[in-house]
Design a protein around this motif. Structure first.
Motif, PDB file in Angstrom:
ATOM      1  N   SER A 248       0.830  -1.193   0.000  1.00 62.34           N
ATOM      2  CA  SER A 248       0.000   0.000   0.000  1.00 62.34           C
ATOM      3  C   SER A 248       0.869   1.248   0.000  1.00 62.34           C
ATOM      4  O   SER A 248       2.011   1.223   0.449  1.00 62.34           O
ATOM      5  CB  SER A 248      -0.937  -0.061   1.199  1.00 62.34           C
ATOM      6  OG  SER A 248      -0.840   1.011   2.043  1.00 62.34           O
ATOM      7  N   THR A 249       0.293   2.315  -0.508  1.00 61.22           N
ATOM      8  CA  THR A 249       0.960   3.615  -0.459  1.00 61.22           C
ATOM      9  C   THR A 249       0.353   4.399   0.696  1.00 61.22           C
ATOM     10  O   THR A 249      -0.762   4.102   1.135  1.00 61.22           O
ATOM     11  CB  THR A 249       0.758   4.392  -1.773  1.00 61.22           C
ATOM     12  OG1 THR A 249      -0.645   4.595  -1.982  1.00 61.22           O
ATOM     13  CG2 THR A 249       1.323   3.626  -2.962  1.00 61.22           C
TER      14      THR A 249
ATOM     15  N   ALA B 235      -1.762   6.939   2.763  1.00 63.21           N
ATOM     16  CA  ALA B 235      -3.057   7.547   2.455  1.00 63.21           C
ATOM     17  C   ALA B 235      -2.868   9.013   2.096  1.00 63.21           C
ATOM     18  O   ALA B 235      -1.984   9.694   2.609  1.00 63.21           O
ATOM     19  CB  ALA B 235      -4.010   7.394   3.641  1.00 63.21           C
TER      20      ALA B 235
ATOM     21  N   THR C  17      -7.617   8.446   1.461  1.00 60.12           N
ATOM     22  CA  THR C  17      -7.681   7.264   0.604  1.00 60.12           C
ATOM     23  C   THR C  17      -6.280   6.684   0.428  1.00 60.12           C
ATOM     24  O   THR C  17      -5.344   7.419   0.110  1.00 60.12           O
ATOM     25  CB  THR C  17      -8.272   7.617  -0.778  1.00 60.12           C
ATOM     26  OG1 THR C  17      -9.580   8.156  -0.599  1.00 60.12           O
ATOM     27  CG2 THR C  17      -8.361   6.378  -1.672  1.00 60.12           C
ATOM     28  N   ALA C  18      -6.175   5.383   0.638  1.00 55.78           N
ATOM     29  CA  ALA C  18      -4.903   4.675   0.430  1.00 55.78           C
ATOM     30  C   ALA C  18      -5.057   3.741  -0.763  1.00 55.78           C
ATOM     31  O   ALA C  18      -6.039   2.995  -0.849  1.00 55.78           O
ATOM     32  CB  ALA C  18      -4.514   3.882   1.672  1.00 55.78           C
ATOM     33  N   ALA C  19      -4.090   3.792  -1.671  1.00 57.97           N
ATOM     34  CA  ALA C  19      -4.072   2.865  -2.801  1.00 57.97           C
ATOM     35  C   ALA C  19      -3.262   1.637  -2.392  1.00 57.97           C
ATOM     36  O   ALA C  19      -2.327   1.728  -1.599  1.00 57.97           O
ATOM     37  CB  ALA C  19      -3.448   3.532  -4.016  1.00 57.97           C
TER      38      ALA C  19
ATOM     39  N   THR D 108      -1.981  -2.591  -3.873  1.00 56.76           N
ATOM     40  CA  THR D 108      -1.935  -3.590  -4.941  1.00 56.76           C
ATOM     41  C   THR D 108      -1.886  -4.981  -4.318  1.00 56.76           C
ATOM     42  O   THR D 108      -1.335  -5.167  -3.239  1.00 56.76           O
ATOM     43  CB  THR D 108      -0.699  -3.423  -5.843  1.00 56.76           C
ATOM     44  OG1 THR D 108       0.482  -3.546  -5.045  1.00 56.76           O
ATOM     45  CG2 THR D 108      -0.707  -2.078  -6.552  1.00 56.76           C
TER      46      THR D 108
ATOM     47  N   PRO E  20     -12.498  -2.231   1.151  1.00 50.83           N
ATOM     48  CA  PRO E  20     -11.604  -2.034   0.011  1.00 50.83           C
ATOM     49  C   PRO E  20     -12.344  -2.161  -1.322  1.00 50.83           C
ATOM     50  O   PRO E  20     -13.198  -3.038  -1.481  1.00 50.83           O
ATOM     51  CB  PRO E  20     -10.562  -3.144   0.160  1.00 50.83           C
ATOM     52  CG  PRO E  20     -10.560  -3.439   1.630  1.00 50.83           C
ATOM     53  CD  PRO E  20     -12.000  -3.283   2.037  1.00 50.83           C
TER      54      PRO E  20
ATOM     55  N   ASN F 147      -5.275  -3.741  -8.617  1.00 48.88           N
ATOM     56  CA  ASN F 147      -5.170  -2.454  -7.921  1.00 48.88           C
ATOM     57  C   ASN F 147      -6.448  -2.159  -7.161  1.00 48.88           C
ATOM     58  O   ASN F 147      -7.541  -2.442  -7.646  1.00 48.88           O
ATOM     59  CB  ASN F 147      -4.912  -1.330  -8.934  1.00 48.88           C
ATOM     60  CG  ASN F 147      -3.604  -1.525  -9.656  1.00 48.88           C
ATOM     61  OD1 ASN F 147      -2.569  -1.647  -9.042  1.00 48.88           O
ATOM     62  ND2 ASN F 147      -3.656  -1.564 -10.971  1.00 48.88           N
TER      63      ASN F 147
ATOM     64  N   THR G 158      -8.301   0.476  -3.716  1.00 50.28           N
ATOM     65  CA  THR G 158      -8.231   1.622  -2.809  1.00 50.28           C
ATOM     66  C   THR G 158      -9.067   1.322  -1.572  1.00 50.28           C
ATOM     67  O   THR G 158      -9.989   0.493  -1.609  1.00 50.28           O
ATOM     68  CB  THR G 158      -8.758   2.921  -3.456  1.00 50.28           C
ATOM     69  OG1 THR G 158     -10.120   2.726  -3.857  1.00 50.28           O
ATOM     70  CG2 THR G 158      -7.907   3.343  -4.645  1.00 50.28           C
TER      71      THR G 158
ATOM     72  N   THR H  21     -10.578   3.578   2.108  1.00 48.77           N
ATOM     73  CA  THR H  21     -10.676   4.873   2.801  1.00 48.77           C
ATOM     74  C   THR H  21     -10.507   4.682   4.299  1.00 48.77           C
ATOM     75  O   THR H  21     -10.787   3.610   4.843  1.00 48.77           O
ATOM     76  CB  THR H  21     -12.032   5.550   2.530  1.00 48.77           C
ATOM     77  OG1 THR H  21     -13.083   4.682   2.970  1.00 48.77           O
ATOM     78  CG2 THR H  21     -12.198   5.874   1.046  1.00 48.77           C
TER      79      THR H  21
END
Length: 156
Positions: free
Chosen positions: A52-53, A55, A68-70, A72, A113, A127, A129, A131
């Motif tokens: 994750s990246t 948020a 929001t966190a993206a 994979t 998710p 991919n 996301t 919240t």
């Protein structure tokens, strides 16, 4: 002598014709059957890798903005695996309960998710996301100020 020569000629031609026609059609063989065994091996399940990246969005505060966190999900297997679901929660990297003083996972709301589930080919990446929002607990939440809130993902 011409009768003998003609007769020999007819015998030779007739013999050659019979050999040409029937000689190639004469086959003999034995019939047989047999059995045997073999084997193949199958692979095993390989755990999905989830990254994750951080948020993005305005800073979290009680009852305030949503971040929001993206993330994979990668299938590291050599074959297709089914991605049935992904869950996310506030927890330590090993999935245990997270706290920072009196700040805990109960101070945050993590959304469901958003990701496409289903068959994930070998090496493929999905991919998604998720919240996160800080809830207003109508209590002192000062210990939540300035903390980094860890998200724990589980892909099944």
């Amino acid at each position: 002598m011409s009768k003998v020569a003609g007769r020999k000629k007819r015998i030779i031609i007739t013999t050659a014709a019979l050999v040409a026609i029937g000689g190639g059609a004469a086959f003999a063989y034995w019939s047989a059957t047999g059995t045997g065994t073999g084997e193949a091996s199958t692979g095993e399940t390989v755990a999905f890798t989830v990254l994750s990246t951080p948020a993005t969005g305005d800073a979290l505060s009680p009852g305030g903005p949503v971040q929001t966190a993206a993330f994979t999900v990668t299938n590291g297997n050599t074959g297709t695996q089914n991605l049935a679901s992904v869950t996310a929660e506030v927890a330590n990297a090993d999935g245990t309960e997270w706290t920072a003083g009196n700040c805990s996972a109960a101070d945050f709301l993590v959304g469901s998710p958003a990701i496409t589930t289903g068959q994930l080919a070998a090496g493929a990446v999905a991919n998604g996301t998720v919240t996160i929002q800080m809830v207003n607990r109508n209590a002192n939440q000062d210990d939540c100020q300035g903390v980094t809130v860890p998200l724990y993902f589980e892909a099944k």
